[in-house]
Scaffold this motif. Sequence first.
Motif, PDB file in Angstrom:
ATOM      1  N   LYS A  43      52.151   4.595  65.755  1.00 48.29           N
ATOM      2  CA  LYS A  43      51.686   5.839  65.251  1.00 48.29           C
ATOM      3  C   LYS A  43      51.271   5.829  63.546  1.00 48.29           C
ATOM      4  O   LYS A  43      53.444   5.573  63.595  1.00 48.29           O
ATOM      5  N   GLN A 101      44.880  13.725  67.645  1.00 49.44           N
ATOM      6  CA  GLN A 101      46.026  13.507  68.284  1.00 49.44           C
ATOM      7  C   GLN A 101      46.427  15.190  68.931  1.00 49.44           C
ATOM      8  O   GLN A 101      47.730  14.970  69.610  1.00 49.44           O
ATOM      9  N   GLU A 150      42.919   7.103  63.517  1.00 54.78           N
ATOM     10  CA  GLU A 150      44.691   6.081  63.206  1.00 54.78           C
ATOM     11  C   GLU A 150      44.874   5.704  62.160  1.00 54.78           C
ATOM     12  O   GLU A 150      46.110   6.275  61.628  1.00 54.78           O
ATOM     13  N   HIS A 198      52.907  13.886  59.653  1.00 51.04           N
ATOM     14  CA  HIS A 198      51.911  12.894  60.963  1.00 51.04           C
ATOM     15  C   HIS A 198      53.874  13.180  62.070  1.00 51.04           C
ATOM     16  O   HIS A 198      54.994  13.311  61.370  1.00 51.04           O
TER      17      HIS A 198
END
Length: 535
Positions: free
Chosen positions: A380, A504, A427, A535
């Motif tokens: 990811k 997420q 994503e 992130h």
Amino acid sequence: MSDSHFARQLQREVRQRRTFGIISHPDAGKTTLTEKFLLFGGAIQQAGAVKAKKATRHARSDWMKVEQDRGISVTSSVMKFEYGDCELNLLDTPGHQDFSEDTYRVLTAVDSALMVIDSVKGVESQTEKLMQVCRMRSIPIMTFINKLDRDGREPLELLDEIEDKLGIQAVPMTWPIGMGKRFQGVYDLINGELRFFETAENKGARPREATVVKDLESEELDRLLGETAANELREDVELLSGAGYPFDHEAYLAGKQTPVFFGSAVNNFGVQELLDNFVRLAPAPKAREAETRMVAPEEPEFSGVVFKIQANMDPDHRDRIAFMRICSGKFERGMRVRHHRLKKNMQLGNAIIFMARDRAGAEEAWPGDIVGLPNHGTLKIGDTLTSKEELKFLGIPNFAPEFFQRVILKNPLKSKQLEKGLAQLAEEGAIQFFRPITGREFILGAIGALQFDITAGRLKTEYGVEATYEPVQIYAVRWVESENKKQLQEVRKKYHNSLVEDAQGAPALFFPTRWRLEKAEEDWPEVRFTHVKEH
């Protein structure tokens, strides 16, 4: 290989690399300049037709169908090529204002940027937004003022606008002689050379050697330019030497000063001078910040960070590629690394390097290089891979979207395909989605409204899902964070009907009006309502 020999090789490879992004407003000529870079680097033999809504050949860096249909770049391409003694990694970023999320992300993976400005239009709004991101990270910026073969703004006016709107000193390295039909070439202010413009007979080929005149005071200058143009050039150069800033390499590296070059990318004019100076002045890969320390590229242990996911680059194979920047050490095909988020080891056996859509197997790569890793959901954005030490690289942001739509699925039996498609598109940063805690619907969020059209098109062509949208009354979304767990729990309880989770699973709140958002911030001072998430 001995440790000392490897250390010398690593230092040499780092010094040779330049990893940069090209940023601009739409139609400033960014894609044209990208192709000419590849042409001068020998990576392609002929540049494609860029303005080609009806042409059969599209720009090399625009591989997605919607890019070809609309004539704009909507994803970020990575292109590797050599120039002189340097290895260049060029990240071609979307210029359209509706694709800034991906642009922001790509700018976290570069060491410098090249800004392209249309001499006719000057500094435009999207350029200002991108400049803000560069300033956040103190990214060095070089500027190319393009389209001098058209009648445009006065060069001094353009320099003033760069300084006023972008807040950076603009230092001309070359200076144009006329413009449009009167454009004769540029004067190299650093080397004292005149380079004369000639329209390339074949715009996709290399230009002929330029004429060089060293002495600005020579009578030959009057003969070549005509007395009027020659005197105007002498006056401009005298004015610049008295009133302009001297070029300061350290100020450029600190992001406080931008060297400016003039030219015409479509005619190949000024491109080689720009490239020559870029490889000479732009920084090699720099140290990168992790949670625990700064990581230098010359460190022998391997580390890399995933900054981008792209689904379905090859529609025949429905692939997903994780783009990883090498931050330190050496990458080797088949090496085993530690995936720190998942706390497990993995083997990197099929890494690839990119030349726009073309690919080749990556046997080895060095700091600054970008490699693609085939990804089946294990990687990811923001993931750190290392050969040894546990690290977590910082600085890859998620920005709160500004536009919102509710997804309406035409065929309810396709709900699983919809969820899979949205998860993969989210994503890679194409769209964001949120799910209310109290329901099963999807609310999409985008930085720019055109992303909804792109998402609907990709859902249909790549996942077989037909979806439409309906408007929702949402002013803003904010992620909620706090060290005060009691207050956080109270906020979640009070705003239960507005509570959502992002892709997420991070908690966030929808606010229907600006007043509601400001009231929440006032009522809960220990809770952070943030518009940027790491992130």
